[in-house]
Design a protein around this motif. Structure first.
Motif, PDB file in Angstrom:
ATOM      1  N   GLN A 159       0.847  -1.192   0.000  1.00 45.41           N
ATOM      2  CA  GLN A 159       0.000   0.000   0.000  1.00 45.41           C
ATOM      3  C   GLN A 159       0.888   1.249   0.000  1.00 45.41           C
ATOM      4  O   GLN A 159       1.882   1.307   0.718  1.00 45.41           O
ATOM      5  N   TYR A 160       0.502   2.227  -0.794  1.00 49.08           N
ATOM      6  CA  TYR A 160       1.232   3.479  -0.801  1.00 49.08           C
ATOM      7  C   TYR A 160       0.389   4.583  -0.159  1.00 49.08           C
ATOM      8  O   TYR A 160      -0.840   4.492  -0.117  1.00 49.08           O
ATOM      9  N   PRO A 161       1.029   5.621   0.369  1.00 49.82           N
ATOM     10  CA  PRO A 161       0.297   6.687   1.063  1.00 49.82           C
ATOM     11  C   PRO A 161      -0.614   7.472   0.120  1.00 49.82           C
ATOM     12  O   PRO A 161      -0.271   7.715  -1.037  1.00 49.82           O
ATOM     13  N   GLY A 162      -1.774   7.864   0.619  1.00 49.20           N
ATOM     14  CA  GLY A 162      -2.667   8.718  -0.148  1.00 49.20           C
ATOM     15  C   GLY A 162      -3.381   7.992  -1.273  1.00 49.20           C
ATOM     16  O   GLY A 162      -3.759   6.824  -1.143  1.00 49.20           O
ATOM     17  N   VAL A 163      -3.540   8.691  -2.394  1.00 53.62           N
ATOM     18  CA  VAL A 163      -4.249   8.136  -3.540  1.00 53.62           C
ATOM     19  C   VAL A 163      -3.354   8.223  -4.773  1.00 53.62           C
ATOM     20  O   VAL A 163      -2.373   8.971  -4.801  1.00 53.62           O
ATOM     21  N   LYS A 164      -3.713   7.450  -5.798  1.00 53.60           N
ATOM     22  CA  LYS A 164      -2.906   7.358  -7.019  1.00 53.60           C
ATOM     23  C   LYS A 164      -2.587   8.733  -7.603  1.00 53.60           C
ATOM     24  O   LYS A 164      -1.445   8.999  -8.025  1.00 53.60           O
ATOM     25  N   GLU A 165      -3.581   9.613  -7.655  1.00 55.51           N
ATOM     26  CA  GLU A 165      -3.396  10.898  -8.304  1.00 55.51           C
ATOM     27  C   GLU A 165      -2.312  11.750  -7.636  1.00 55.51           C
ATOM     28  O   GLU A 165      -1.681  12.589  -8.287  1.00 55.51           O
ATOM     29  N   GLY A 166      -2.094  11.536  -6.350  1.00 60.36           N
ATOM     30  CA  GLY A 166      -1.057  12.280  -5.653  1.00 60.36           C
ATOM     31  C   GLY A 166       0.342  11.954  -6.139  1.00 60.36           C
ATOM     32  O   GLY A 166       1.262  12.781  -6.044  1.00 60.36           O
ATOM     33  N   ILE A 167       0.519  10.743  -6.700  1.00 57.83           N
ATOM     34  CA  ILE A 167       1.837  10.306  -7.166  1.00 57.83           C
ATOM     35  C   ILE A 167       2.403  11.245  -8.219  1.00 57.83           C
ATOM     36  O   ILE A 167       3.602  11.491  -8.281  1.00 57.83           O
ATOM     37  N   TYR A 168       1.536  11.783  -9.065  1.00 57.19           N
ATOM     38  CA  TYR A 168       2.040  12.625 -10.144  1.00 57.19           C
ATOM     39  C   TYR A 168       1.626  14.087 -10.032  1.00 57.19           C
ATOM     40  O   TYR A 168       2.065  14.917 -10.828  1.00 57.19           O
ATOM     41  N   LEU A 169       0.822  14.413  -9.021  1.00 65.07           N
ATOM     42  CA  LEU A 169       0.390  15.799  -8.892  1.00 65.07           C
ATOM     43  C   LEU A 169       1.181  16.590  -7.851  1.00 65.07           C
ATOM     44  O   LEU A 169       1.144  17.815  -7.849  1.00 65.07           O
TER      45      LEU A 169
END
Length: 342
Positions: free
Chosen positions: A152-162
């Protein structure tokens, strides 16, 4: 290291663009495959990413999808078998982990849609499965899928590139003195396998508001574009070519999305967002709604839009998920580099 990215849908382009560029600067070779779905090809070309189009999208017809799936797997395998790939990376590409398995190389598969049927192949074949903290591991680790390869990674997918651009966009929004209210609308994903909701259900609301606000429609395909070019929508703008995400984010007063990544993208940037998704919500969407970063209204009326706009006075953006995105980005990049030695 030679890294293969299968960017098979338009949200994947934004998700991996910065990571791809950073890997290239670090000296790695990146190979990108694509397919003609939604705005994928146009976005890749817009961002200057060299790619090879492999296969096609078979629409919503389940029979065509079933027969088309192994065809694209074979096409990808044939294209890549002599490329000496070290690692495969994909977001919700049901083909990529299977092809990687056939090539005998490790793969990373990320997904935040627990309802997608194609996940089964991805989860089984991937070396590493990345899911957001909003999605419970026990929903994935079943039917023989080992929990040891799930992270599991922190936060949500969209945060990875935003996370890298979020602060800059907010600063630009503060400088914007335009008093015009710009409402961007992304209609429903009619051809997506996972979508079983209504079609064109926003029409009455759009028609009622088009003379009062600047409404920009972001169609997903040619059919939607043609629909909104009808004379009854004479006072709206239809974006026949993809508008850059940054441009939308800087000018958007209110975003209305009927599903997909863009709705979440605008929400976690602290931009006022209403989801009108008609089907069962994903866990990640519930998470964002619970954090009051997005409103969910299945039956959106002009009055509800007006009320939401009035509620925005002096409201400050919440950027918590952008900060978590930086941590997730670094985690994903480290895992890609680690798999070289798997």
């Amino acid at each position: 290291m030679k890294i293969w990215f299968d960017l098979s849908n338009s949200p994947h382009v934004n998700m991996f663009y910065q990571l791809i560029r950073e890997l290239e600067v670090d000296g790695h070779v990146v190979i990108i495959t694509s397919r003609p779905l939604a705005n994928t090809i146009a976005l890749l070309n817009q961002k200057g990413l060299t790619h090879t189009q492999i296969g096609e999208h078979y629409g919503k017809n389940i029979v065509k999808k079933i027969f088309g799936y192994p065809i694209r797997v074979y096409q990808l395998y044939k294209f890549l078998k002599d490329k000496k790939i070290d690692v495969a990376v994909s977001q919700s590409s049901f083909h990529s982990p299977v092809v990687a398995k056939l090539l005998g190389i490790p793969s990373i598969y990320t997904n935040d849609n627990e309802h997608a049927i194609g996940n089964k192949a991805g989860f089984y074949c991937a070396t590493k499965v990345f899911i957001p903290e909003t999605l419970a591991i026990n929903k994935i680790a079943k039917n023989g899928i080992s929990s040891s390869k799930i992270e599991q990674y922190p936060g949500v997918k969209e945060g990875i590139y935003l996370w890298q651009k979020g602060i800059a966009i907010q600063n630009e929004r503060k400088k914007n003195n335009d008093t015009q209210i710009n409402i961007y609308i992304r209609p429903e994903p009619q051809t997506a396998q996972y979508y079983n909701g209504k079609k064109n259900f926003l029409d009455d609301t759009i028609i009622a508001l088009q003379n009062k606000y600047n409404i920009i429609i972001l169609p997903r395909d040619k059919a939607q574009s043609e629909h909104y070019h009808q004379t009854k929508f004479s006072n709206i703008v239809v974006a026949d070519k993809p508008i850059g995400f940054d441009e939308i984010a800087k000018k958007c007063t209110l975003f209305i999305g009927a599903g997909g990544s863009m709705t979440r993208e605008l929400a976690i940037l602290g931009i006022p967002t209403i989801s009108v998704y008609q089907d069962e919500l994903l866990d990640v969407d519930r998470y964002i709604i619970q954090k009051n970063l997005m409103l969910h209204e299945k039956a959106l009326t002009p009055d509800k839009v007006e009320a939401f706009l009035h509620s925005l006075n002096n409201k400050q953006p919440d950027l918590e998920l952008m900060h978590k995105g930086e941590e997730a980005y670094k985690l994903l990049k480290a895992e890609i580099l680690k798999l070289q030695y798997a």
